[in-house]
Write a protein that holds these residues in place. Sequence first.
Motif, PDB file in Angstrom:
ATOM      1  N   SER A   3       0.820  -1.222   0.000  1.00 49.49           N
ATOM      2  CA  SER A   3       0.000   0.000   0.000  1.00 49.49           C
ATOM      3  C   SER A   3       0.851   1.269   0.000  1.00 49.49           C
ATOM      4  O   SER A   3       0.389   2.333  -0.384  1.00 49.49           O
ATOM      5  CB  SER A   3      -0.948  -0.002   1.206  1.00 49.49           C
ATOM      6  N   SER A   4       2.103   1.178   0.456  1.00 46.13           N
ATOM      7  CA  SER A   4       2.919   2.405   0.442  1.00 46.13           C
ATOM      8  C   SER A   4       3.945   2.319  -0.692  1.00 46.13           C
ATOM      9  O   SER A   4       5.096   1.954  -0.472  1.00 46.13           O
ATOM     10  CB  SER A   4       3.625   2.604   1.789  1.00 46.13           C
ATOM     11  N   GLN A   5       3.466   2.617  -1.870  1.00 44.87           N
ATOM     12  CA  GLN A   5       4.315   2.520  -3.064  1.00 44.87           C
ATOM     13  C   GLN A   5       5.497   3.487  -3.025  1.00 44.87           C
ATOM     14  O   GLN A   5       6.474   3.324  -3.737  1.00 44.87           O
ATOM     15  CB  GLN A   5       3.470   2.801  -4.326  1.00 44.87           C
ATOM     16  N   SER A   6       5.370   4.512  -2.175  1.00 44.35           N
ATOM     17  CA  SER A   6       6.421   5.537  -2.136  1.00 44.35           C
ATOM     18  C   SER A   6       7.755   4.963  -1.644  1.00 44.35           C
ATOM     19  O   SER A   6       8.820   5.448  -1.989  1.00 44.35           O
ATOM     20  CB  SER A   6       5.995   6.697  -1.233  1.00 44.35           C
ATOM     21  N   ILE A   7       7.676   3.882  -0.797  1.00 43.66           N
ATOM     22  CA  ILE A   7       8.928   3.301  -0.293  1.00 43.66           C
ATOM     23  C   ILE A   7       9.457   2.317  -1.326  1.00 43.66           C
ATOM     24  O   ILE A   7       8.768   1.364  -1.704  1.00 43.66           O
ATOM     25  CB  ILE A   7       8.713   2.569   1.061  1.00 43.66           C
ATOM     26  N   ASP A   8      10.654   2.572  -1.772  1.00 45.31           N
ATOM     27  CA  ASP A   8      11.237   1.714  -2.798  1.00 45.31           C
ATOM     28  C   ASP A   8      12.286   0.807  -2.175  1.00 45.31           C
ATOM     29  O   ASP A   8      13.405   1.229  -1.915  1.00 45.31           O
ATOM     30  CB  ASP A   8      11.858   2.613  -3.897  1.00 45.31           C
ATOM     31  N   TYR A   9      11.896  -0.440  -1.899  1.00 46.48           N
ATOM     32  CA  TYR A   9      12.833  -1.382  -1.274  1.00 46.48           C
ATOM     33  C   TYR A   9      13.667  -2.102  -2.323  1.00 46.48           C
ATOM     34  O   TYR A   9      13.162  -2.458  -3.385  1.00 46.48           O
ATOM     35  CB  TYR A   9      12.062  -2.471  -0.506  1.00 46.48           C
ATOM     36  N   THR A  10      14.927  -2.349  -2.003  1.00 46.81           N
ATOM     37  CA  THR A  10      15.695  -3.315  -2.799  1.00 46.81           C
ATOM     38  C   THR A  10      15.231  -4.693  -2.319  1.00 46.81           C
ATOM     39  O   THR A  10      14.595  -4.805  -1.272  1.00 46.81           O
ATOM     40  CB  THR A  10      17.210  -3.177  -2.536  1.00 46.81           C
ATOM     41  N   ASN A  11      15.558  -5.728  -3.070  1.00 44.17           N
ATOM     42  CA  ASN A  11      15.108  -7.075  -2.698  1.00 44.17           C
ATOM     43  C   ASN A  11      15.555  -7.467  -1.291  1.00 44.17           C
ATOM     44  O   ASN A  11      14.772  -7.986  -0.499  1.00 44.17           O
ATOM     45  CB  ASN A  11      15.648  -8.119  -3.696  1.00 44.17           C
ATOM     46  N   ASP A  12      16.836  -7.216  -0.989  1.00 42.97           N
ATOM     47  CA  ASP A  12      17.317  -7.630   0.339  1.00 42.97           C
ATOM     48  C   ASP A  12      16.700  -6.789   1.449  1.00 42.97           C
ATOM     49  O   ASP A  12      16.450  -7.276   2.548  1.00 42.97           O
ATOM     50  CB  ASP A  12      18.856  -7.632   0.411  1.00 42.97           C
TER      51      ASP A  12
END
Length: 243
Positions: free
Chosen positions: A26-35
């Motif tokens: 739901s929070s698309q603004s946070i861009d996580y790397t896979n790890d």
Amino acid sequence: MNEQTLEQMKQLRLHGMIRAFNTSLSSQSIDYTNDELLAYLMQSEWDDRQNRKIERLTKAARFRYSAVMEAIDYTSERNIDKNQVQRFASCGFIGRKENILITGSTGVGKSYMASAIGHQACSMGSKVMYFNTAKLFTTLKTSKADGSYLKLIGKLEKQDLLILDDFGLKPLDNINRHSFMEIIEDRHGKRSTIIASQLPVEAWHEIIGEKTIADAILDRLVHTAHRIDIKGESMRKKLRNNH
């Protein structure tokens, strides 16, 4: 794809992970790397399991009070060594199988302190049980009659910390004396016990009765014990006067 992943998480009972995964979706603004995403999901699951374990342990302990170490009152007239009590917060005494004996007149906060240490022990993953001593003795007598005595004694022995509150309000009869001896003997050098009593430790001998057994019990209890004698007036009275 996400629906399938969530369904699999549900079947594996990864409740913390499900919540975290939904939050990340739901929070698309946070861009996580896979790890980073994996670490976030794992941490959420870990936290969730820890919290549920603490909840389970606290419920099983059956505390009379919901008490926290931070709320213990250290005003000078109470004669409490703040460093000593705060050291108990690390629960190292449980690892060392030491006992704590808390004494003081009625209402000074003995039960609260014992419960606060117990809650702290639960939050650190220890198995704790809290009892009003008179009620425990009644339960033990009943269990002798219905055949569940050994099971109950076995359960008491397994607890990392056993809290016996309001000890010594009346002298022990022969049956209670032997039950008490068995509990203390089982736990001696293996587990920790906290006893809270209105009577000074010096008066316990008389309350237990039968010299040989009283000697044996007190030798095991007092030998590795931290002692706290709370002074001052009743906290309950103080609260009433302030209202």
